[in-house]
Design a protein around this motif. Sequence first.
Motif, PDB file in Angstrom:
ATOM      1  N   VAL A 204      45.324  29.320  33.752  1.00  0.00           N
ATOM      2  CA  VAL A 204      45.630  30.539  32.982  1.00  0.00           C
ATOM      3  C   VAL A 204      46.968  31.116  33.427  1.00  0.00           C
ATOM      4  O   VAL A 204      47.845  31.434  32.604  1.00  0.00           O
ATOM      5  N   LEU A 205      47.149  31.268  34.719  1.00  0.00           N
ATOM      6  CA  LEU A 205      48.362  31.894  35.247  1.00  0.00           C
ATOM      7  C   LEU A 205      49.611  31.071  34.955  1.00  0.00           C
ATOM      8  O   LEU A 205      50.712  31.620  34.806  1.00  0.00           O
ATOM      9  N   SER A 206      49.465  29.744  34.863  1.00  0.00           N
ATOM     10  CA  SER A 206      50.608  28.878  34.580  1.00  0.00           C
ATOM     11  C   SER A 206      50.795  28.625  33.090  1.00  0.00           C
ATOM     12  O   SER A 206      51.588  27.764  32.697  1.00  0.00           O
ATOM     13  N   ASN A 207      50.030  29.352  32.264  1.00  0.00           N
ATOM     14  CA  ASN A 207      50.158  29.292  30.805  1.00  0.00           C
ATOM     15  C   ASN A 207      49.783  27.922  30.222  1.00  0.00           C
ATOM     16  O   ASN A 207      50.237  27.554  29.147  1.00  0.00           O
ATOM     17  N   GLN A 208      48.930  27.193  30.929  1.00  0.00           N
ATOM     18  CA  GLN A 208      48.415  25.941  30.369  1.00  0.00           C
ATOM     19  C   GLN A 208      47.293  26.211  29.370  1.00  0.00           C
ATOM     20  O   GLN A 208      47.080  25.426  28.449  1.00  0.00           O
ATOM     21  N   VAL A 209      46.557  27.298  29.588  1.00  0.00           N
ATOM     22  CA  VAL A 209      45.501  27.730  28.664  1.00  0.00           C
ATOM     23  C   VAL A 209      45.586  29.237  28.500  1.00  0.00           C
ATOM     24  O   VAL A 209      46.221  29.924  29.310  1.00  0.00           O
ATOM     25  N   ASP A 210      44.961  29.731  27.431  1.00  0.00           N
ATOM     26  CA  ASP A 210      44.953  31.180  27.185  1.00  0.00           C
ATOM     27  C   ASP A 210      43.743  31.867  27.791  1.00  0.00           C
ATOM     28  O   ASP A 210      43.825  33.017  28.239  1.00  0.00           O
ATOM     29  N   ILE A 211      42.602  31.167  27.800  1.00  0.00           N
ATOM     30  CA  ILE A 211      41.339  31.722  28.297  1.00  0.00           C
ATOM     31  C   ILE A 211      40.641  30.640  29.115  1.00  0.00           C
ATOM     32  O   ILE A 211      40.648  29.458  28.732  1.00  0.00           O
ATOM     33  N   ALA A 212      40.038  31.025  30.218  1.00  0.00           N
ATOM     34  CA  ALA A 212      39.284  30.067  31.031  1.00  0.00           C
ATOM     35  C   ALA A 212      38.060  30.744  31.624  1.00  0.00           C
ATOM     36  O   ALA A 212      38.050  31.950  31.840  1.00  0.00           O
ATOM     37  N   SER A 213      37.055  29.936  31.894  1.00  0.00           N
ATOM     38  CA  SER A 213      35.822  30.426  32.517  1.00  0.00           C
ATOM     39  C   SER A 213      35.930  30.317  34.029  1.00  0.00           C
ATOM     40  O   SER A 213      36.666  29.502  34.565  1.00  0.00           O
ATOM     41  N   ASP A 214      35.161  31.142  34.705  1.00  0.00           N
ATOM     42  CA  ASP A 214      35.083  31.087  36.164  1.00  0.00           C
ATOM     43  C   ASP A 214      33.918  31.962  36.603  1.00  0.00           C
ATOM     44  O   ASP A 214      33.125  32.415  35.769  1.00  0.00           O
ATOM     45  N   TYR A 215      33.836  32.229  37.908  1.00  0.00           N
ATOM     46  CA  TYR A 215      32.832  33.170  38.409  1.00  0.00           C
ATOM     47  C   TYR A 215      33.465  34.058  39.455  1.00  0.00           C
ATOM     48  O   TYR A 215      34.464  33.690  40.092  1.00  0.00           O
ATOM     49  N   ASP A 216      32.916  35.248  39.596  1.00  0.00           N
ATOM     50  CA  ASP A 216      33.556  36.255  40.438  1.00  0.00           C
ATOM     51  C   ASP A 216      33.725  35.798  41.881  1.00  0.00           C
ATOM     52  O   ASP A 216      34.741  36.072  42.518  1.00  0.00           O
ATOM     53  N   ARG A 217      32.763  35.059  42.410  1.00  0.00           N
ATOM     54  CA  ARG A 217      32.860  34.600  43.794  1.00  0.00           C
ATOM     55  C   ARG A 217      34.063  33.685  43.986  1.00  0.00           C
ATOM     56  O   ARG A 217      34.760  33.759  44.992  1.00  0.00           O
ATOM     57  N   ASN A 218      34.312  32.811  43.017  1.00  0.00           N
ATOM     58  CA  ASN A 218      35.422  31.879  43.148  1.00  0.00           C
ATOM     59  C   ASN A 218      36.768  32.595  43.082  1.00  0.00           C
ATOM     60  O   ASN A 218      37.706  32.222  43.795  1.00  0.00           O
ATOM     61  N   LEU A 219      36.869  33.606  42.257  1.00  0.00           N
ATOM     62  CA  LEU A 219      38.112  34.372  42.200  1.00  0.00           C
ATOM     63  C   LEU A 219      38.389  35.056  43.533  1.00  0.00           C
ATOM     64  O   LEU A 219      39.545  35.162  43.959  1.00  0.00           O
ATOM     65  N   ASP A 220      37.328  35.490  44.204  1.00  0.00           N
ATOM     66  CA  ASP A 220      37.489  36.072  45.546  1.00  0.00           C
ATOM     67  C   ASP A 220      38.056  35.035  46.519  1.00  0.00           C
ATOM     68  O   ASP A 220      38.959  35.327  47.308  1.00  0.00           O
ATOM     69  N   VAL A 221      37.514  33.811  46.464  1.00  0.00           N
ATOM     70  CA  VAL A 221      37.953  32.745  47.371  1.00  0.00           C
ATOM     71  C   VAL A 221      39.416  32.400  47.123  1.00  0.00           C
ATOM     72  O   VAL A 221      40.223  32.308  48.064  1.00  0.00           O
ATOM     73  N   LEU A 222      39.788  32.218  45.848  1.00  0.00           N
ATOM     74  CA  LEU A 222      41.166  31.855  45.517  1.00  0.00           C
ATOM     75  C   LEU A 222      42.139  32.957  45.937  1.00  0.00           C
ATOM     76  O   LEU A 222      43.256  32.677  46.381  1.00  0.00           O
ATOM     77  N   THR A 223      41.701  34.202  45.795  1.00  0.00           N
ATOM     78  CA  THR A 223      42.540  35.323  46.214  1.00  0.00           C
ATOM     79  C   THR A 223      42.699  35.350  47.719  1.00  0.00           C
ATOM     80  O   THR A 223      43.809  35.505  48.247  1.00  0.00           O
ATOM     81  N   ASP A 224      41.587  35.183  48.454  1.00  0.00           N
ATOM     82  CA  ASP A 224      41.633  35.192  49.922  1.00  0.00           C
ATOM     83  C   ASP A 224      42.504  34.068  50.469  1.00  0.00           C
ATOM     84  O   ASP A 224      43.155  34.223  51.510  1.00  0.00           O
ATOM     85  N   GLU A 225      42.505  32.923  49.780  1.00  0.00           N
ATOM     86  CA  GLU A 225      43.290  31.779  50.236  1.00  0.00           C
ATOM     87  C   GLU A 225      44.746  31.847  49.773  1.00  0.00           C
ATOM     88  O   GLU A 225      45.539  30.953  50.076  1.00  0.00           O
ATOM     89  N   GLY A 226      45.087  32.900  49.029  1.00  0.00           N
ATOM     90  CA  GLY A 226      46.459  33.062  48.568  1.00  0.00           C
ATOM     91  C   GLY A 226      46.863  32.135  47.441  1.00  0.00           C
ATOM     92  O   GLY A 226      48.055  31.962  47.153  1.00  0.00           O
ATOM     93  N   LYS A 227      45.863  31.545  46.765  1.00  0.00           N
ATOM     94  CA  LYS A 227      46.176  30.607  45.687  1.00  0.00           C
ATOM     95  C   LYS A 227      46.454  31.312  44.363  1.00  0.00           C
ATOM     96  O   LYS A 227      47.087  30.732  43.469  1.00  0.00           O
ATOM     97  N   ILE A 228      45.957  32.538  44.182  1.00  0.00           N
ATOM     98  CA  ILE A 228      46.219  33.290  42.958  1.00  0.00           C
ATOM     99  C   ILE A 228      46.494  34.751  43.299  1.00  0.00           C
ATOM    100  O   ILE A 228      46.114  35.236  44.374  1.00  0.00           O
ATOM    101  N   ASP A 229      47.150  35.423  42.362  1.00  0.00           N
ATOM    102  CA  ASP A 229      47.306  36.877  42.416  1.00  0.00           C
ATOM    103  C   ASP A 229      46.380  37.437  41.333  1.00  0.00           C
ATOM    104  O   ASP A 229      46.683  37.354  40.141  1.00  0.00           O
ATOM    105  N   LYS A 230      45.220  37.958  41.771  1.00  0.00           N
ATOM    106  CA  LYS A 230      44.197  38.384  40.813  1.00  0.00           C
ATOM    107  C   LYS A 230      44.682  39.524  39.920  1.00  0.00           C
ATOM    108  O   LYS A 230      44.155  39.724  38.822  1.00  0.00           O
ATOM    109  N   SER A 231      45.695  40.270  40.368  1.00  0.00           N
ATOM    110  CA  SER A 231      46.210  41.378  39.545  1.00  0.00           C
ATOM    111  C   SER A 231      46.906  40.878  38.289  1.00  0.00           C
ATOM    112  O   SER A 231      47.137  41.649  37.353  1.00  0.00           O
ATOM    113  N   LYS A 232      47.233  39.582  38.255  1.00  0.00           N
ATOM    114  CA  LYS A 232      47.890  39.013  37.076  1.00  0.00           C
ATOM    115  C   LYS A 232      46.895  38.431  36.083  1.00  0.00           C
ATOM    116  O   LYS A 232      47.284  37.805  35.096  1.00  0.00           O
TER     117      LYS A 232
END
Length: 306
Positions: A204-232
């Motif tokens: 989503v962030l790299s504009n490869q897709v417009d909408i994607a599925s996920d789960y809240d726990r995984n977004l926490d993990v990706l944020t903690d690991e510095g792989k995504i900026d959840k504010s975007k």
Amino acid sequence: MFKSRWIQGVLLGIMAMLVVVACTPTTTQNSNNSPEVASLTRLTFGVGPYFPIPNENRKQFEPLFNALAEQVNLPAEVTVADDWIGISEALRSRTLDVAWLGPWGYMLARHNDPSLQAIATVKYKDKPTYYSVLMARADAPFNTLEEAIAQSQQGTKLRLSLADVGSTSGWLVPQAEFKRRNLDPKVVFDYNEGASHAAQAIAVLSNQVDIASDYDRNLDVLTDEGKIDKSKLKIIWQSEPLPNDPIVVRGDFPETIRTQLQEALVNLPPEQAKTLLPKNYTGFITSDGSNYASIEQAGLLVGKLK
């Protein structure tokens, strides 16, 4: 002379008794009259692809599995799967004794083998529930799933990515939501499925897709690991609370050991949970599988369970 022989006889008798006692095997924690228990030489554990890298998966979950095996005086052997269905199939085929499954993986496996038993549900931030989400970039020209559907139907189709078909939050629950709306996502959107959860937010962030599925726990993990900026990112749809992951044992697993493992999980102290579980996982509640009824209903709704 008679007294000396009598003393010698007593001493020999005592020595014989000591030999018998010394040679008698001691009872271990997992010894039992049950041949199923006696035949176990190790406990085989499995876990799905929760973290992007298999070695990270092993690092995060192996401490718990080792601790559980120690509770029953057996060594642990840990398998890390690279897909959700694979781990449930391994449990169903008796390749594994115990597995940390996703809810949908558990339902699929139990549907084919009703003897599988959930013994506990993990708590995340002290709650035994989590959420499926659909996300878009923060600057996307829509804020809700309704708006996204309307935009995709009226103009150029939006690109939608759902995750691995064995995923609860990434595939099953969004599919059930579209079914409830009487919509076929393959018609409404430029549709793809099968991505890993680790790739969804990044796509989503790299504009490869417009909408994607996920789960809240995984977004926490990706944020903690510095792989995504959840504010975007922004969440355009969120499910009702879903039951968190179950710990499941294979069919014909010895009842004695099953009970010991369940008690160890449910009674895990919070301070020990911090050292044995991934970040934000805080313990377990008892489960008999009945708390996964909503997952079963979703499977029936999308036609994957009969």
